[in-house]
Design a protein around this motif. Structure first.
Motif, PDB file in Angstrom:
ATOM      1  N   MET A 132      -2.024  13.265   6.886  1.00  0.00           N
ATOM      2  CA  MET A 132      -2.522  13.649   8.222  1.00  0.00           C
ATOM      3  C   MET A 132      -1.940  12.811   9.347  1.00  0.00           C
ATOM      4  N   PHE A 133      -1.698  11.511   9.068  1.00  0.00           N
ATOM      5  CA  PHE A 133      -1.206  10.574  10.099  1.00  0.00           C
ATOM      6  C   PHE A 133       0.028   9.886   9.521  1.00  0.00           C
ATOM      7  N   ALA A 134       1.087  10.639   9.386  1.00  0.00           N
ATOM      8  CA  ALA A 134       2.206  10.220   8.521  1.00  0.00           C
ATOM      9  C   ALA A 134       3.121   9.167   9.126  1.00  0.00           C
ATOM     10  N   GLU A 164       0.837  -1.202   0.000  1.00  0.00           N
ATOM     11  CA  GLU A 164       0.000   0.000   0.000  1.00  0.00           C
ATOM     12  C   GLU A 164       0.878   1.261   0.000  1.00  0.00           C
ATOM     13  N   HIS A 165       1.995   1.205   0.728  1.00  0.00           N
ATOM     14  CA  HIS A 165       2.925   2.340   0.758  1.00  0.00           C
ATOM     15  C   HIS A 165       3.462   2.634  -0.638  1.00  0.00           C
ATOM     16  N   GLN A 166       3.387   1.621  -1.511  1.00  0.00           N
ATOM     17  CA  GLN A 166       3.855   1.792  -2.886  1.00  0.00           C
ATOM     18  C   GLN A 166       2.693   2.195  -3.801  1.00  0.00           C
ATOM     19  N   ASN A 210       2.351  14.988   8.703  1.00  0.00           N
ATOM     20  CA  ASN A 210       2.064  15.310  10.103  1.00  0.00           C
ATOM     21  C   ASN A 210       1.882  14.055  10.940  1.00  0.00           C
ATOM     22  N   ASP A 211       2.347  14.113  12.185  1.00  0.00           N
ATOM     23  CA  ASP A 211       2.007  13.056  13.139  1.00  0.00           C
ATOM     24  C   ASP A 211       2.004  13.652  14.541  1.00  0.00           C
ATOM     25  N   LEU A 212       1.009  13.242  15.324  1.00  0.00           N
ATOM     26  CA  LEU A 212       0.854  13.792  16.679  1.00  0.00           C
ATOM     27  C   LEU A 212       1.874  13.198  17.650  1.00  0.00           C
ATOM     28  N   MET A 243       1.235  17.810  14.995  1.00  0.00           N
ATOM     29  CA  MET A 243      -0.046  18.386  15.430  1.00  0.00           C
ATOM     30  C   MET A 243      -1.123  17.307  15.423  1.00  0.00           C
ATOM     31  N   ASP A 244      -2.248  17.641  16.022  1.00  0.00           N
ATOM     32  CA  ASP A 244      -3.416  16.774  15.867  1.00  0.00           C
ATOM     33  C   ASP A 244      -3.857  16.860  14.388  1.00  0.00           C
ATOM     34  N   GLY A 245      -4.357  15.768  13.836  1.00  0.00           N
ATOM     35  CA  GLY A 245      -4.711  15.707  12.411  1.00  0.00           C
ATOM     36  C   GLY A 245      -5.666  16.815  11.980  1.00  0.00           C
ATOM     37  N   ARG A 246      -6.704  17.057  12.787  1.00  0.00           N
ATOM     38  CA  ARG A 246      -7.678  18.102  12.403  1.00  0.00           C
ATOM     39  C   ARG A 246      -7.021  19.485  12.409  1.00  0.00           C
ATOM     40  N   MET A 301      -5.143   9.717   4.844  1.00  0.00           N
ATOM     41  CA  MET A 301      -5.604   9.557   6.234  1.00  0.00           C
ATOM     42  C   MET A 301      -5.455   8.098   6.639  1.00  0.00           C
ATOM     43  N   ASN A 302      -4.267   7.738   7.121  1.00  0.00           N
ATOM     44  CA  ASN A 302      -4.066   6.342   7.500  1.00  0.00           C
ATOM     45  C   ASN A 302      -4.067   6.172   9.019  1.00  0.00           C
ATOM     46  N   LEU A 303      -5.276   6.162   9.550  1.00  0.00           N
ATOM     47  CA  LEU A 303      -5.491   5.827  10.961  1.00  0.00           C
ATOM     48  C   LEU A 303      -6.807   5.034  10.956  1.00  0.00           C
TER      49      LEU A 303
HETATM   50  C1  LIG Z   1      -1.852   3.628  11.596  1.00  0.00           C
HETATM   51  S1  LIG Z   1      -0.534   4.717  11.889  1.00  0.00           S
HETATM   52  C2  LIG Z   1      -0.037   5.085  10.229  1.00  0.00           C
HETATM   53  C3  LIG Z   1       1.322   5.665  10.109  1.00  0.00           C
HETATM   54  C4  LIG Z   1       1.860   5.711   8.670  1.00  0.00           C
HETATM   55  N1  LIG Z   1       0.982   6.430   7.790  1.00  0.00           N
HETATM   56  C5  LIG Z   1       2.114   4.309   8.140  1.00  0.00           C
HETATM   57  O1  LIG Z   1       1.508   3.883   7.168  1.00  0.00           O
HETATM   58  O2  LIG Z   1       2.964   3.623   8.731  1.00  0.00           O
HETATM   59  C6  LIG Z   1      -1.376   6.145  12.438  1.00  0.00           C
HETATM   60  C7  LIG Z   1      -0.488   7.282  12.895  1.00  0.00           C
HETATM   61  O3  LIG Z   1      -1.360   8.326  13.345  1.00  0.00           O
HETATM   62  C8  LIG Z   1      -0.773   8.971  14.456  1.00  0.00           C
HETATM   63  N2  LIG Z   1      -1.872   9.635  15.180  1.00  0.00           N
HETATM   64  C9  LIG Z   1      -2.745   9.096  16.065  1.00  0.00           C
HETATM   65  N3  LIG Z   1      -3.653   9.999  16.427  1.00  0.00           N
HETATM   66  C10 LIG Z   1      -3.374  11.140  15.756  1.00  0.00           C
HETATM   67  C11 LIG Z   1      -3.971  12.421  15.678  1.00  0.00           C
HETATM   68  N4  LIG Z   1      -5.060  12.738  16.400  1.00  0.00           N
HETATM   69  N5  LIG Z   1      -3.432  13.336  14.868  1.00  0.00           N
HETATM   70  C12 LIG Z   1      -2.328  13.052  14.115  1.00  0.00           C
HETATM   71  N6  LIG Z   1      -1.704  11.862  14.169  1.00  0.00           N
HETATM   72  C13 LIG Z   1      -2.229  10.904  14.956  1.00  0.00           C
HETATM   73  C14 LIG Z   1      -0.068   7.858  15.201  1.00  0.00           C
HETATM   74  O4  LIG Z   1       0.968   8.369  15.991  1.00  0.00           O
HETATM   75  C15 LIG Z   1       0.425   6.964  14.062  1.00  0.00           C
HETATM   76  O5  LIG Z   1       1.740   7.289  13.712  1.00  0.00           O
END
Ligand SMILES: C[S@@+](CC[C@H](N)C(=O)[O-])C[C@H]1O[C@@H](n2cnc3c(N)ncnc32)[C@H](O)[C@@H]1O
Length: 418
Positions: free
Chosen positions: A240-242, A223-225, A262-264, A290-293, A311-313
């Motif tokens: 957003m959730f890097a 998926e990363h590819q 970005n990553d919190l 930062m927080d994603g939002r 948005m990978n969370l």
């Molecule tokens: C499922 S991981 C995905 C990381 C990356 N995209 C990957 O594929 O490996 C989700 C990421 O979201 C971050 N995270 C969790 N809550 C968050 C928030 N409210 N805002 C931003 N980042 C957040 C976590 O620290 C984590 O690194």
């Protein structure tokens, strides 16, 4: 007995396999190899045609029959194979009495030649029906999820994995469920070096991180590819959730586009910055903690345009889509394409794809969303899959123009949130 009191006695694995060999002329070895498919020795690390160490003569080879054949007169070998030996014998017309002789051939096997699963079957009690069969490898770390019944043997299991896989230096077991905010694992080192600092390669990109402090999932490699391949150099990506950068770095490097990542989690953020440098994409990737939002609002407030959002969370990303409601001004064109990962648990009649789409509609509160794709990323558990839902925001989510003063001139129009 506790695992620490258990020692791995490798001698218990030693045994001899009794096979039958036929002495054939070296020049005919290939002929036999082609004709005897499925009837020759079939054991990892052992070849079915070997040099003759009984009579040391380079003109001879020993053809070792499959371990299921035991009779020196070859009476258990299928007739067509016996006929083939006879036919070659006739063709050769050799007076050498050693040729085409059948002799016993014994193979000593032990711990080193046994696959891990076979070792586990031998050392774990019969009451354990499911022996460990797979693990995820992250750099030099093998990450295994052991079931409760094998926990008493966890250290020995770890040791076997290290012995059997040269690239594994550390074995960890997941402790508890992945329910932390930053999705990192709580883990216990079972065997090997107590070193959780990973330095690894995924599709030619280098990532460094402490596996116990950040999220990493090797099963997302494909998926990363896949996703970054959808972008081009005119795109501006907001991740957003890097995490430590496995989407952001390939996107910037391959598509040569700008990325805001970005990553919190402060640890992820630090490793993200390091990995951006390591992969020499500092000019294209800007990192945020930062927080994603807040991150999305920040980009819009700073008038940093973006055309793609990752948005990978998956456990909660869909809820974060609400940040886009009424966020954009009429001038913001084109509106970004959102790629939102989500888990779909499906024990209903409705398809997982339509459940995934509906979850997005529910958060945005509108139906006219253009879905560009609903992609099944991977299976997580029975009836649970991970999807990537890609869609364009509907036009009615643009903020309405509001006049901030009484002037009617278009120059004086200022944009305000609804
Ligand atoms: C499922 S991981 C995905 C990381 C990356 N995209 C990957 O594929 O490996 C989700 C990421 O979201 C971050 N995270 C969790 N809550 C968050 C928030 N409210 N805002 C931003 N980042 C957040 C976590 O620290 C984590 O690194």
């Amino acid at each position: 007995m506790s695992d620490s009191a258990l020692k791995l006695d490798k001698t218990i694995f030693e045994k001899e396999i009794h096979c039958v060999s036929i002495r054939v002329p070296s020049k005919c070895a290939n002929k036999f190899m082609k004709n005897f498919g499925g009837h020759l020795l079939d054991m990892k690390k052992f070849k079915p045609i070997v040099e003759d160490n009984i009579i040391k003569n380079n003109n001879y080879r020993l053809l070792i029959l499959n371990q299921k054949y035991k009779k020196l007169d070859l009476s258990d070998l299928p007739k067509d194979k016996r006929d083939f030996i006879f036919q070659v014998q006739q063709e050769e017309q050799s007076a050498d009495v050693e040729l085409f002789k059948c002799e016993p051939y014994n193979i000593k096997v032990g711990y080193d030649s046994m696959p891990a699963e076979e070792v586990f079957r031998k050392i774990l009690p019969e009451s354990i029906k499911e022996v460990p069969s797979s693990y995820e490898q992250v750099g030099h770390i093998a990450h295994i999820n052991l079931k409760d019944d094998v926990l008493p043997y966890k250290h020995i299991i770890g040791q076997v994995i290290i012995d059997k896989s040269p690239s594994v230096k550390t074995v960890v077991n997941k402790v508890g469920n992945i329910s932390t905010q930053f999705r990192e694992f709580h883990m216990e080192v079972l065997a090997g070096e107590n070193d959780l600092n990973v330095d690894m390669n995924e599709h030619g990109f280098r990532y460094k991180f402490d596996y116990s402090k950040v999220y990493w999932n090797s099963r997302l490699g494909t998926e990363h590819q896949r996703l970054p391949k959808l972008f081009n150099k005119d795109d501006i990506v907001a991740d957003m959730f890097a995490g430590v950068g496995p989407f952001a770095i390939p996107a910037s490097k391959n598509a040569k586009c700008a990325v805001h990542a970005n990553d919190l989690n402060p640890n992820s953020y630090e490793y993200l910055k390091q990995n951006v440098k390591l992969n020499k994409v500092e000019k294209l990737v800007t990192c945020y903690n930062m927080d994603g939002r807040e991150f999305i609002k920040h980009l819009v407030e700073k008038e940093i345009k973006f055309t793609q959002v990752i948005m990978n969370l998956p456990a909660s990303a869909v809820e974060f889509i609400d940040v886009f409601k009424g966020l954009f001004t009429a001038e913001y064109t084109p509106l970004p394409v959102i790629h939102c990962y989500t888990f779909i648990r499906n024990d209903q009649e409705e398809s997982s794809e339509s459940l995934a789409k509906q979850s997005v509609r529910d958060v945005l509160g509108v139906n006219d969303i253009t879905f560009t794709s609903v992609y099944n990323v991977r299976n997580i558990a029975p009836k649970k899959d991970m999807y990537c839902v890609s869609f364009k925001l509907p036009v009615n989510h643009k903020r309405k123009l509001e006049l901030t003063d009484t002037q009617e001139s278009s120059d004086s129009k200022k944009l305000k949130p609804q």
